[in-house]
Design a protein around this motif. Structure first.
Motif, PDB file in Angstrom:
ATOM      1  N   ARG A   1       7.720   4.570  10.649  1.00  0.00           N
ATOM      2  CA  ARG A   1       7.193   5.936  10.559  1.00  0.00           C
ATOM      3  C   ARG A   1       7.393   6.622  11.910  1.00  0.00           C
ATOM      4  O   ARG A   1       6.897   6.164  12.931  1.00  0.00           O
ATOM      5  N   ASP A   2       8.145   7.710  11.930  1.00  0.00           N
ATOM      6  CA  ASP A   2       8.263   8.579  13.106  1.00  0.00           C
ATOM      7  C   ASP A   2       8.498   7.813  14.409  1.00  0.00           C
ATOM      8  O   ASP A   2       7.788   7.984  15.399  1.00  0.00           O
ATOM      9  N   GLY A   3       9.507   6.963  14.408  1.00  0.00           N
ATOM     10  CA  GLY A   3       9.885   6.277  15.644  1.00  0.00           C
ATOM     11  C   GLY A   3       9.124   5.006  15.932  1.00  0.00           C
ATOM     12  O   GLY A   3       9.324   4.388  16.978  1.00  0.00           O
ATOM     13  N   LEU A   4       8.255   4.578  15.030  1.00  0.00           N
ATOM     14  CA  LEU A   4       7.567   3.299  15.173  1.00  0.00           C
ATOM     15  C   LEU A   4       7.985   2.366  14.037  1.00  0.00           C
ATOM     16  O   LEU A   4       7.929   2.735  12.858  1.00  0.00           O
ATOM     17  N   LEU A   5       8.406   1.170  14.401  1.00  0.00           N
ATOM     18  CA  LEU A   5       8.734   0.132  13.429  1.00  0.00           C
ATOM     19  C   LEU A   5       7.554  -0.826  13.366  1.00  0.00           C
ATOM     20  O   LEU A   5       7.008  -1.231  14.401  1.00  0.00           O
ATOM     21  N   VAL A   6       7.141  -1.189  12.151  1.00  0.00           N
ATOM     22  CA  VAL A   6       5.935  -1.994  11.944  1.00  0.00           C
ATOM     23  C   VAL A   6       6.298  -3.292  11.239  1.00  0.00           C
ATOM     24  O   VAL A   6       6.980  -3.279  10.208  1.00  0.00           O
ATOM     25  N   ALA A   7       5.824  -4.424  11.780  1.00  0.00           N
ATOM     26  CA  ALA A   7       6.083  -5.723  11.161  1.00  0.00           C
ATOM     27  C   ALA A   7       4.871  -6.627  11.355  1.00  0.00           C
ATOM     28  O   ALA A   7       4.410  -6.819  12.484  1.00  0.00           O
TER      29      ALA A   7
ATOM     30  N   PRO B   1       0.875   8.908   7.157  1.00  0.00           N
ATOM     31  CA  PRO B   1       1.771  10.005   7.543  1.00  0.00           C
ATOM     32  C   PRO B   1       1.365  10.729   8.824  1.00  0.00           C
ATOM     33  O   PRO B   1       2.230  11.237   9.540  1.00  0.00           O
ATOM     34  N   ASP B   2       0.057  10.788   9.133  1.00  0.00           N
ATOM     35  CA  ASP B   2      -0.382  11.439  10.364  1.00  0.00           C
ATOM     36  C   ASP B   2      -0.510  10.453  11.524  1.00  0.00           C
ATOM     37  O   ASP B   2      -0.948  10.834  12.615  1.00  0.00           O
ATOM     38  N   MET B   3      -0.124   9.186  11.293  1.00  0.00           N
ATOM     39  CA  MET B   3      -0.128   8.121  12.309  1.00  0.00           C
ATOM     40  C   MET B   3      -1.536   7.735  12.762  1.00  0.00           C
ATOM     41  O   MET B   3      -1.690   6.976  13.726  1.00  0.00           O
ATOM     42  N   LYS B   4      -2.561   8.221  12.089  1.00  0.00           N
ATOM     43  CA  LYS B   4      -3.940   7.946  12.524  1.00  0.00           C
ATOM     44  C   LYS B   4      -4.439   6.592  12.031  1.00  0.00           C
ATOM     45  O   LYS B   4      -5.362   6.026  12.608  1.00  0.00           O
ATOM     46  N   TYR B   5      -3.852   6.101  10.948  1.00  0.00           N
ATOM     47  CA  TYR B   5      -4.325   4.856  10.360  1.00  0.00           C
ATOM     48  C   TYR B   5      -3.179   3.858  10.189  1.00  0.00           C
ATOM     49  O   TYR B   5      -2.049   4.230   9.895  1.00  0.00           O
ATOM     50  N   LEU B   6      -3.529   2.599  10.389  1.00  0.00           N
ATOM     51  CA  LEU B   6      -2.620   1.486  10.164  1.00  0.00           C
ATOM     52  C   LEU B   6      -3.270   0.613   9.089  1.00  0.00           C
ATOM     53  O   LEU B   6      -4.383   0.125   9.268  1.00  0.00           O
ATOM     54  N   ILE B   7      -2.595   0.455   7.964  1.00  0.00           N
ATOM     55  CA  ILE B   7      -3.137  -0.297   6.836  1.00  0.00           C
ATOM     56  C   ILE B   7      -2.321  -1.576   6.670  1.00  0.00           C
ATOM     57  O   ILE B   7      -1.090  -1.551   6.694  1.00  0.00           O
ATOM     58  N   ALA B   8      -3.023  -2.699   6.498  1.00  0.00           N
ATOM     59  CA  ALA B   8      -2.346  -3.976   6.286  1.00  0.00           C
ATOM     60  C   ALA B   8      -2.861  -4.638   5.018  1.00  0.00           C
ATOM     61  O   ALA B   8      -4.037  -4.518   4.666  1.00  0.00           O
ATOM     62  N   CYS B   9      -1.967  -5.347   4.340  1.00  0.00           N
ATOM     63  CA  CYS B   9      -2.284  -6.084   3.119  1.00  0.00           C
ATOM     64  C   CYS B   9      -2.018  -7.570   3.383  1.00  0.00           C
ATOM     65  O   CYS B   9      -0.936  -7.922   3.854  1.00  0.00           O
ATOM     66  N   THR B  10      -2.975  -8.413   3.087  1.00  0.00           N
ATOM     67  CA  THR B  10      -2.873  -9.817   3.466  1.00  0.00           C
ATOM     68  C   THR B  10      -2.752 -10.750   2.266  1.00  0.00           C
ATOM     69  O   THR B  10      -2.969 -10.361   1.122  1.00  0.00           O
TER      70      THR B  10
ATOM     71  N   CYS C   1       0.854  -1.182   0.000  1.00  0.00           N
ATOM     72  CA  CYS C   1       0.000   0.000   0.000  1.00  0.00           C
ATOM     73  C   CYS C   1       0.892   1.234   0.000  1.00  0.00           C
ATOM     74  O   CYS C   1       2.059   1.176   0.408  1.00  0.00           O
ATOM     75  N   ALA C   2       0.349   2.353  -0.475  1.00  0.00           N
ATOM     76  CA  ALA C   2       1.100   3.605  -0.520  1.00  0.00           C
ATOM     77  C   ALA C   2       0.129   4.756  -0.310  1.00  0.00           C
ATOM     78  O   ALA C   2      -0.922   4.817  -0.963  1.00  0.00           O
ATOM     79  N   PHE C   3       0.480   5.664   0.590  1.00  0.00           N
ATOM     80  CA  PHE C   3      -0.392   6.780   0.957  1.00  0.00           C
ATOM     81  C   PHE C   3      -0.176   7.952   0.005  1.00  0.00           C
ATOM     82  O   PHE C   3       0.963   8.353  -0.248  1.00  0.00           O
ATOM     83  N   GLU C   4      -1.266   8.489  -0.506  1.00  0.00           N
ATOM     84  CA  GLU C   4      -1.148   9.580  -1.465  1.00  0.00           C
ATOM     85  C   GLU C   4      -0.737  10.870  -0.763  1.00  0.00           C
ATOM     86  O   GLU C   4      -1.442  11.346   0.139  1.00  0.00           O
TER      87      GLU C   4
ATOM     88  N   ASN D   1       1.331  -9.505   4.545  1.00  0.00           N
ATOM     89  CA  ASN D   1       2.447  -9.241   3.632  1.00  0.00           C
ATOM     90  C   ASN D   1       3.104  -7.896   3.896  1.00  0.00           C
ATOM     91  O   ASN D   1       4.324  -7.744   3.762  1.00  0.00           O
ATOM     92  N   HIS D   2       2.276  -6.922   4.257  1.00  0.00           N
ATOM     93  CA  HIS D   2       2.766  -5.543   4.373  1.00  0.00           C
ATOM     94  C   HIS D   2       1.849  -4.787   5.321  1.00  0.00           C
ATOM     95  O   HIS D   2       0.625  -4.949   5.288  1.00  0.00           O
ATOM     96  N   ALA D   3       2.426  -3.977   6.188  1.00  0.00           N
ATOM     97  CA  ALA D   3       1.640  -3.102   7.072  1.00  0.00           C
ATOM     98  C   ALA D   3       2.371  -1.776   7.185  1.00  0.00           C
ATOM     99  O   ALA D   3       3.600  -1.734   7.276  1.00  0.00           O
ATOM    100  N   SER D   4       1.592  -0.682   7.176  1.00  0.00           N
ATOM    101  CA  SER D   4       2.214   0.639   7.154  1.00  0.00           C
ATOM    102  C   SER D   4       1.331   1.660   7.849  1.00  0.00           C
ATOM    103  O   SER D   4       0.094   1.567   7.794  1.00  0.00           O
ATOM    104  N   LEU D   5       1.962   2.635   8.496  1.00  0.00           N
ATOM    105  CA  LEU D   5       1.260   3.714   9.177  1.00  0.00           C
ATOM    106  C   LEU D   5       1.117   4.913   8.250  1.00  0.00           C
ATOM    107  O   LEU D   5       2.033   5.253   7.500  1.00  0.00           O
TER     108      LEU D   5
END
Length: 400
Positions: free
Chosen positions: A301-307, A372-381, A43-46, A366-370
């Protein structure tokens, strides 16, 4: 070596994310809602075209033959673009200026056909297909930090192509693209990569490879890797280096599929004389999970590592304090929290969803990402779900 402390909800409330909407199955083959086989890869945030520090609320996802544009705030798929003969593995946003001089967002996607597809999302239009490789698939894309027209394209035959899309200044989608330079470490799948200053670093099937990029304006000859980095993990054919993320200007996180750990290390090691193989002593080792699954990405993102993991969970590591003062970190425990996979049931009130069944087995993330405003966490399965979590305090405020 510093460890990770597992925290409860009350100890670290900003780690708490809750499902924001019904999880979405928008990449289905032939629009079949029962399709649980299509894998969503990225995923990629616009970005806001007028302010790159902000975003529009739209997230692009890729999987199967589809590119989807999703409104994260509403949980709605706003657009779905199909290319029958391709399978997409990565997607990335580029903000460019066409001939009209206005900042415009363009989406680049790539996958099984070895080409980069350029998309004008505001017009739902795929307007160019750039044949970068003839007999290889593109597994990852990365933008060049100094030129918005340039993209790195990593492929499964161990080559990374730097291309110029020719977008800036073009009109009526009439672009003139070119290959600028090729970087190679033959015989290994390039899974992910990062770019920092003159360094190009890849996570690949056979390990981690480094190129010290030369001035491409003067030297466009193909370049083989300068060194391979060795980490304290088993060196076996099935232990892929499958995740890498740039944490700040000088710090990198890297993961191996069977390592059960994430290694944090400094780019300063590359200031030494490069040798064919260089051993890396990590500054920090974070416990991950034991699994035989591959292609589970890591992001930050901003001091948080996501896995993500193979059981539908997402691990969040707070590494901000470590990044601020590495030397003083010592044996400090790194805060970690796990966003657990929720119990899911289909919305059978919708006739289209009546064929859906309860998802009993949690998927591989497969992929998870925060955002830019840290309000949402998106995951792809790997079972055709795009999952949207919102930060708990945001979700509570919305319901009030």
């Amino acid at each position: 070596m510093p460890a990770a402390k597992i925290l409860g909800k009350d100890e670290f409330p900003e780690f708490q994310y809750k499902p924001a909407h019904q999880f979405m199955r928008c990449h289905s083959h032939n629009d079949d809602p029962a399709d649980g086989e299509t894998k969503i890869w990225r995923c990629a945030f616009e970005p806001d075209p007028s302010d790159s520090c902000k975003w529009t609320g739209i997230v692009a996802t890729c999987g199967g033959s589809y590119i989807c544009l999703i409104d994260s705030h509403k949980g709605e798929c706003k657009a779905k673009l199909l290319q029958h003969e391709d399978q997409y593995f990565d997607v990335i946003w580029c903000t460019v200026q066409f001939a009209d001089g206005i900042n415009t967002n363009v989406l680049a996607a790539a996958g099984a056909e070895g080409r980069v597809t350029l998309i004008h999302p505001s017009k739902n239009k795929m307007f160019a297909h750039l044949p970068v490789f003839k007999k290889a698939y593109i597994s990852c894309l990365r933008s060049h930090p100094a030129n918005v027209n340039w993209l790195f394209c990593g492929a499964d035959h161990g080559k990374i192509a730097l291309i110029d899309t020719g977008l800036t200044g073009s009109s009526n989608y009439d672009i003139s693209w070119q290959k600028i330079k090729m970087f190679s470490c033959t015989g290994t799948d390039i899974i992910q990569m990062i770019v920092k200053d003159s360094w190009l670093i890849s996570a690949a099937q056979k390990g981690c490879y480094v190129w010290k990029m030369k001035n491409v304006s003067k030297d466009r000859e193909d370049q083989t890797h300068d060194c391979q980095l060795a980490f304290p993990v088993a060196s076996t054919a099935d232990n892929y280096c499958d995740g890498i993320s740039l944490l700040d200007d000088s710090t990198v996180a890297i993961k191996f599929s069977k390592g059960a750990s994430i290694f944090i290390w400094s780019l300063s090691i590359l200031s030494k004389k490069l040798t064919p193989v260089m051993n890396v002593k990590p500054d920090l080792i974070l416990p991950w999970v034991k699994t035989s699954e591959i292609y589970i990405d890591i992001t930050s993102r901003d001091g948080l590592l996501v896995a993500g993991d193979h059981k539908g969970n997402i691990l969040l590591y707070s590494i901000g304090e470590f990044l601020k003062n590495k030397s003083a970190y010592g044996d400090t425990e790194t805060p970690r929290c796990t966003v657990l996979w929720p119990a899911l049931k289909p919305d059978t009130s919708d006739p289209i969803n009546k064929r859906l069944k309860k998802i009993d087995n949690p998927p591989l993330i497969n992929h998870a990402s925060l955002s830019p405003d840290m309000k949402y966490l998106i995951a792809c399965t790997d079972n055709n779900l795009v999952c949207i979590w919102s930060r708990a305090d945001i979700a509570s405020a919305t319901k009030q």
